[in-house]
Design a protein around this motif. Structure first.
Motif, short mmCIF file in Angstrom:
data_model
loop_
_atom_site.label_atom_id
_atom_site.label_comp_id
_atom_site.label_asym_id
_atom_site.label_seq_id
_atom_site.Cartn_x
_atom_site.Cartn_y
_atom_site.Cartn_z
N MET A 105 0.80 -1.21 0.00
CA MET A 105 0.00 0.00 0.00
C MET A 105 0.84 1.27 0.00
SD MET A 105 -3.43 0.15 0.43
CE MET A 105 -4.77 -0.92 0.65
N LEU A 106 2.05 1.23 0.58
CA LEU A 106 2.87 2.44 0.65
C LEU A 106 3.51 2.80 -0.68
CD1 LEU A 106 4.77 2.03 4.04
CD2 LEU A 106 2.94 3.63 3.50
N ASP A 107 3.66 1.84 -1.57
CA ASP A 107 4.36 2.07 -2.83
C ASP A 107 3.74 3.25 -3.59
OD1 ASP A 107 6.51 1.17 -4.47
OD2 ASP A 107 5.03 0.45 -5.92
N GLY A 108 4.58 4.19 -4.01
CA GLY A 108 4.11 5.34 -4.78
C GLY A 108 4.57 6.65 -4.17
N THR A 109 4.00 7.74 -4.68
CA THR A 109 4.39 9.09 -4.27
C THR A 109 3.26 9.71 -3.46
OG1 THR A 109 5.70 9.31 -6.28
CG2 THR A 109 5.17 11.33 -5.11
N TRP A 110 3.63 10.29 -2.31
CA TRP A 110 2.69 10.88 -1.37
C TRP A 110 3.05 12.34 -1.14
CZ3 TRP A 110 -1.18 7.65 0.36
CH2 TRP A 110 -0.99 6.29 0.13
N MET A 111 2.07 13.24 -1.21
CA MET A 111 2.30 14.66 -0.98
C MET A 111 1.90 15.01 0.46
SD MET A 111 0.95 18.02 -3.06
CE MET A 111 -0.77 17.63 -2.80
N LEU A 112 2.78 15.73 1.15
CA LEU A 112 2.51 16.13 2.53
C LEU A 112 1.39 17.15 2.59
CD1 LEU A 112 3.46 15.94 5.53
CD2 LEU A 112 4.89 17.93 5.04
N LEU A 113 0.37 16.86 3.40
CA LEU A 113 -0.74 17.79 3.61
C LEU A 113 -0.64 18.50 4.95
CD1 LEU A 113 -3.71 15.55 2.39
CD2 LEU A 113 -2.47 17.29 1.09
N TYR A 114 -0.12 17.77 5.98
CA TYR A 114 -0.09 18.31 7.34
C TYR A 114 0.99 17.59 8.12
CZ TYR A 114 -1.52 19.13 12.18
OH TYR A 114 -1.54 19.48 13.49
N THR A 115 1.66 18.33 9.02
CA THR A 115 2.62 17.71 9.92
C THR A 115 2.77 18.52 11.19
OG1 THR A 115 4.82 16.74 10.13
CG2 THR A 115 4.67 18.86 8.98
N THR A 116 3.16 17.82 12.26
CA THR A 116 3.55 18.48 13.51
C THR A 116 5.01 18.19 13.81
OG1 THR A 116 2.87 16.57 14.84
CG2 THR A 116 1.21 18.32 14.47
N ALA A 117 5.72 17.54 12.89
CA ALA A 117 7.12 17.17 13.10
C ALA A 117 8.01 18.41 13.08
CB ALA A 117 7.57 16.18 12.04
N SER A 118 8.78 18.61 14.13
CA SER A 118 9.58 19.83 14.26
C SER A 118 10.63 19.96 13.16
CB SER A 118 10.25 19.88 15.64
OG SER A 118 11.07 18.75 15.83
N ASP A 119 11.21 18.85 12.70
CA ASP A 119 12.22 18.96 11.64
C ASP A 119 11.61 19.45 10.33
OD1 ASP A 119 10.84 16.53 11.45
OD2 ASP A 119 12.57 15.42 10.70
N VAL A 120 10.41 19.01 10.02
CA VAL A 120 9.74 19.46 8.79
C VAL A 120 9.19 20.87 8.97
CG1 VAL A 120 7.91 18.96 7.12
CG2 VAL A 120 9.19 17.08 8.17
N LEU A 121 8.66 21.17 10.15
CA LEU A 121 8.15 22.52 10.40
C LEU A 121 9.26 23.57 10.29
CD1 LEU A 121 5.64 21.89 13.33
CD2 LEU A 121 5.11 22.45 10.94
N SER A 122 10.48 23.21 10.70
CA SER A 122 11.59 24.17 10.58
C SER A 122 11.91 24.45 9.11
CB SER A 122 12.83 23.66 11.32
OG SER A 122 13.32 22.48 10.72
N ILE A 123 11.76 23.46 8.24
CA ILE A 123 11.95 23.69 6.80
C ILE A 123 10.86 24.62 6.28
CG2 ILE A 123 11.86 22.58 4.53
CD1 ILE A 123 13.14 20.10 5.87
N LEU A 124 9.62 24.37 6.69
CA LEU A 124 8.52 25.22 6.24
C LEU A 124 8.66 26.65 6.77
CD1 LEU A 124 5.61 22.66 6.65
CD2 LEU A 124 6.61 23.47 4.51
N GLN A 125 9.15 26.81 8.00
CA GLN A 125 9.35 28.14 8.57
C GLN A 125 10.47 28.90 7.87
OE1 GLN A 125 9.84 27.16 12.69
NE2 GLN A 125 7.64 27.18 13.10
N ALA A 126 11.43 28.19 7.30
CA ALA A 126 12.51 28.85 6.56
C ALA A 126 11.96 29.61 5.36
CB ALA A 126 13.54 27.82 6.10
N SER A 127 10.77 29.24 4.92
CA SER A 127 10.14 29.92 3.80
C SER A 127 9.76 31.36 4.14
CB SER A 127 8.90 29.14 3.36
OG SER A 127 8.43 29.61 2.14
N GLN A 128 9.76 31.71 5.42
CA GLN A 128 9.46 33.08 5.82
C GLN A 128 10.63 34.02 5.54
OE1 GLN A 128 8.29 32.74 9.93
NE2 GLN A 128 6.40 31.70 9.43
#
Length: 180
Positions: free
Chosen positions: A1-24
């Protein structure tokens, strides 16, 4: 079931949130984030690529001027848990903006061999960095924070949580990525 490409819709993970915050920052624009699972046979193991599309306004194309890819091996440790062994991080798939290409090789002036070589080098540039690996003789039990709990997965949605760091992820199935 995992095979394929998945687009992130939501996260609370601090490592990913720091990447998103860099966009500021005014000089960085973070685009879409994906996970691409390439399963071997029965889907109990394979490769997962975390793909972040980003840009530097005015230098790179707006939505996907470059790509950061972090690759890991994964394997099932139970029906709902997978372990990740991070292998490599890479920056590549660089697409320059029209304006920046014009600075390097102006359209009104004859383009020299050197101008074209510089453009070709930038477009083909990829920087790869090995990530910390476990010892070859170590057990199949990963270090804390590298276990991923799969809460729900079907043909359209994938919900999981990183054990240790506690971040929640919600992904939707998407089309395969063009390049990364």
């Amino acid at each position: 079931m995992l095979d394929g490409t998945w687009m992130l819709l939501y996260t609370t993970a601090s490592d990913v949130l720091s990447i998103l915050q860099a966009s500021q920052l005014p000089f960085l624009k973070v685009g879409q984030i994906f996970q691409k699972f390439e399963c071997k046979g029965d889907s109990d193991e394979g490769i997962v690529s975390n793909v972040v599309r980003w840009s530097v306004p005015g230098v790179l194309q707006d939505d996907d001027g470059a790509t950061l890819t972090v690759t890991a091996k994964f394997y099932a440790v139970s029906p709902r848990n997978i372990a990740l062994e991070f292998q490599e991080a890479a920056v590549g798939s660089i697409m320059l903006s029209e304006e920046f290409q014009g600075l390097i090789a102006p359209a009104l002036l004859p383009r020299t061999y050197l101008n074209l070589q510089v453009l070709q080098f930038i477009r083909g540039f990829t920087a790869k960095f090995p990530l910390q690996r476990r010892e070859a003789n170590a057990s199949r039990r990963p270090p804390l924070g590298l276990l991923y709990y799969i809460s729900f997965v079907d043909n359209t949605m994938f919900i999981g949580r990183a054990l240790g760091s506690g971040g929640i992820f919600i992904f939707s199935k998407t089309q395969p990525l063009q390049s990364y």
